[in-house]
Motif scaffolding. Structure first.
Motif: not given
Length: 793
Positions: A126, A128-129, A146, A157, A178
């Motif tokens: 996954k 996050r951005y 991260k 971001n 993530e």
């Protein structure tokens, strides 16, 4: 009505608070331990299964005459996708180097994987951005995790921000990851399009149909017949693999099995954790059942009165279930606190640098509900058995106090359960001793090289200008060599415990049919001298004799000489299967253990790396290790003057050799904890049972004392049954433990044998602990004033 059940349950639990306390202690510790193990089992069983379409993901293995491994040739991916309709897509996940990322003067390095643009079509990691569909499309795009994003950009971001990679090329941040799950065999902090690696000259030199260094994953179409695909692969290998690799076989293996081929011991660990968790649950269940059954006798009149006043079996069962439920609920809450606050951090400490446990409801609700289900089952069983027993008793006899079927200590069910408890406990003790002695043996064994007085410095600090760094590094080495505190030094790409998994097939000159798989690495002329590796024949490398590299000099070990079938090796020639150039053996090293003692010594070849250079490691042998600190401080000062990205770091070889067995220390500590836990629970249970047995026979003890029985005689009478049960347990447990320990120790190439007296001492110790536990309470009962005993009800 339920309120009354709870009120009566609490009164009964408080009335029998000693037994309630024993149950709470055993259950809380046991459930916490079992819970942590179940979490680990869940992570292990679900390893690599969190991806969407997981059943369609496979990886490509290579199988040759001697081994089967998870790497293959690099060009195979595109050819498989092109050739077979069963293959939907695929990706390389290639390690090569860990890139340095610079943003506004700040450098940070992360574990890097080079992947194809189809990476997110295969895997479901996954972001996050960023958009996984487009994040890897541009060659100069980079995805970071991260941690790195927070270090470089703070909370904002960073998508679209420009960073410099390896001081040369500007990349655009296209995604932020993530956390990669701990139970993923694909671990990374940075993703870079593999087209960047394909442009690297050193990488391109290795890309052919012989070298197997690539990790390739495939996503097959739904319903694809894997067996049919594998049946086509021999013809594929024959058509594409180089002539020298014609004997290899290609395997297409489910991705969920990757970890078990990469780490064969992982399945053993999971099975071991399952066995230990079952043992713990058995012990706490047996303890609870034994105590509940034994104490049921004291409530016989209560149940009889209930029946006379119209209570049904269901109501009696509900009362006993409520009491068991209260104890187990309290135990569950205490176990969760103990597990999360203490056991999980301890477990993670045991497994340093390996899969860690992070407890979250989203990830672990299935495991938590499973544990609640197990506890509910235990509560029902523990409440049902005594309730059913008491319900069967004749009401008239019960009220009169005539109980012919008292649950005394001679009951075969209770005795059998006690034996099971002790067998498990004794087996765990012997298992803990076996692991401890094996680890001590491996740490202290003669490894065939000198481990003392050696400090290993990380020489490669990722210098910004390697040519300039080398010119500055050479005088530093010269000064070290002249230093009277230094006995010897060497530079090398490897040191013991850190040998690469770098293999090739070698053939002796004149025998093209004899193929031997060698591990091979580069060293300098002082390596054998610094590590005290003895030469069986010939010599080690020499900067004067070998500086021109004529005849490609190599040094091999005894295992390699034997594998080649040579009685003497100096002057013999050999070559790599995919290379026509011959290497000349100038020396044979005595076999030494360059990896864990779990592994056998493989055929090993050292090639000459030339005069001392900026290799990965600088090994320094001191005259006296106590002189190391001031010299290392000066060395740090000198090396830090050379511009580089990594801090100065070093380790003592003796510490590193010990550290490689830390994972076994972790297993030992875990088994040790479980062993102590099982012994405490078993002895606490027996203490409760002997107390109850003494209370049930109060008048008998009083009469015997009046008639002249001695304290010792009464104590023996009360404790005899328990000592007999402990003795039976020893007779059963020792052969089982012996069989287990032999099988476990044989999984190590070099191992100890447990002496007979270890089993005898463990058996004797368990008997002594039993005698002390039951003897204490028996003597206490025997010392009671007979006047009080005869007056008691």
């Amino acid at each position: 009505m339920f309120k009354n059940y709870v009120k009566i349950a609490l009164r009964n639990l408080w009335k029998n608070r000693m037994f309630t306390g024993i149950n709470l202690l055993g259950l809380s510790l046991g459930l916490a331990s079992a819970g942590v193990l179940i979490l680990f089992i869940q992570r292990g069983i679900t390893f690599d299964t969190f991806h969407e379409d997981n059943d369609q993901i496979y990886f490509v293995q290579t199988e040759d005459k001697e081994s089967r491994y998870n790497q293959t040739v690099y060009p195979i991916l595109s050819q498989l996708v092109k050739t077979y309709p069963e293959v939907e897509t695929g990706t390389h996940v290639q390690g090569w180097n860990n890139v340095w990322i610079n943003y506004k003067g700040k450098d940070i390095q992360g574990g890097t994987k080079y992947v194809d643009t189809t990476f997110f079509d295969v895997f479901s990691f996954k972001l996050r951005y960023g958009n996984p569909d487009t994040a890897l499309k541009r060659k100069q795009s980079i995805i970071i995790d991260k941690r790195i994003a927070a270090s470089l950009f703070g909370d904002k971001n960073p998508i679209g921000e420009t960073v410099t990679v390896n001081d040369t090329v500007n990349f655009s941040v296209s995604g932020v990851l993530e956390d990669v799950p701990a139970n993923s065999s694909v671990q990374f902090e940075v993703l870079v399009p593999i087209s960047n690696l394909e442009a690297d000259k050193n990488f391109k030199e290795n890309v052919d149909w012989y070298n197997t260094f690539a990790t390739v994953y495939l996503k097959l179409k739904k319903g694809a017949d894997v067996g049919n695909l594998e049946a086509k692969l021999p013809a594929f290998a024959k058509a594409h693999f180089s002539k020298d690799a014609g004997h290899r076989k290609i395997r297409v293996v489910p991705f969920k099995d990757f970890i078990h081929y990469e780490n064969p011991a992982f399945k053993w660990m999971i099975n071991g954790a399952i066995a230990i968790a079952v043992f713990i649950l058995l012990i706490i269940s047996i303890n609870l059942l034994n105590l509940n059954t034994a104490i049921a006798f004291t409530r016989a009149k209560e149940v009889a009165v209930r029946k006379v006043t119209g209570s049904t079996l269901r109501q009696i069962l509900t009362q006993f279930w409520t009491e068991s439920g209260i104890v187990l609920t309290a135990s569950l809450l205490l176990s969760m606190l103990f597990g999360i606050i203490y056991l999980v951090p301890q477990f993670n400490e045991f497994r340093k640098e390996r899969m860690q446990l992070i407890v979250t409801w989203e990830q672990d609700y299935v495991t938590i509900l499973t544990l609640v289900g197990i506890i509910s089952l235990i509560a029902i069983i523990a409440g049902t058995y005594p309730a059913l027993y008491l319900n069967k008793l004749d009401i008239r006899d019960t009220i009169k106090g005539k109980l012919s079927n008292k649950p005394q200590g001679r009951g075969w069910t209770k005795g059998g359960l006690i034996v099971v408890q002790f067998v498990i406990s004794i087996g765990l003790v012997i298992g803990a001793v076996a692991i401890r002695k094996q680890v001590s043996f491996m740490r202290e064994a003669d490894l065939g090289f000198n481990r003392n007085n050696i400090v290993v410095v990380q020489a490669d600090r990722q210098y910004k200008d390697e040519a300039a760094a080398m010119s500055q590094f050479k005088p530093i080495l010269d000064n070290l060599i002249r230093n009277s505190k230094v006995k010897s030094l060497a530079t090398s790409g490897v040191v013991p415990t850190k040998y690469w998994f770098n293999y090739n097939v070698y053939l002796p000159d004149g025998d093209a049919n004899k193929e031997i798989r060698f591990r091979h690495v580069g060293t300098d002329s002082r390596y054998a001298e610094t590590y005290g590796i003895k030469m069986v024949e010939g010599r080690d490398f020499s900067d004067e004799l070998d500086k021109n590299g004529e005849n490609h000099p190599v040094v091999i070990n005894e295992a390699a000489m034997k594998a080649m079938g040579w009685k003497t090796a100096v002057g013999k020639r050999l070559r790599q299967k995919n290379n026509p150039e011959f290497y000349t053996v100038i020396g044979v090293m005595k076999d030494f253990h360059y990896q864990e003692l779990k592994e056998k010594i493989e055929p090993l070849l050292h090639w000459y790396d030339g005069p001392a250079a900026l290799n990965s490691y600088l090994s320094i042998q001191f005259q006296d290790i106590s002189q190391a600190k001031p010299l290392l401080a000066d060395l740090e000062n000198d090396m830090m003057k050379i511009p580089g990205k990594k801090p100065f770091s070093f380790f003592y070889l003796s510490d590193e050799l010990s550290r490689q067995y830390n994972h076994l220390d972790g297993i030992w500590k875990m088994i040790n904890f479980v062993t102590i836990l099982s012994i405490v629970i078993a002895l606490a249970g027996i203490f409760g049972l002997i107390t109850l047995a003494a209370n049930q026979r109060t008048k008998e003890v009083g009469i015997r004392k009046v008639l002249g029985s001695s304290v010792i005689g009464i104590a023996v009478l009360l404790s005899r049954d328990f000592v007999i049960l402990a003795s039976i347990s020893i007779v059963i447990a020792i052969p089982l433990a012996y069989s287990f320990s032999v099988n476990y120790l044989q999984s190590f190439e070099y191992h100890i044998s447990l002496e007979w007296y270890v089993f005898a001492l463990v058996g004797l110790l368990s008997l002594v602990l039993t005698v002390i536990t039951v003897g204490f309470q028996s003597i206490r009962a025997a010392l009671t004033d007979p006047v009080k005993s005869l007056r008691s009800e």
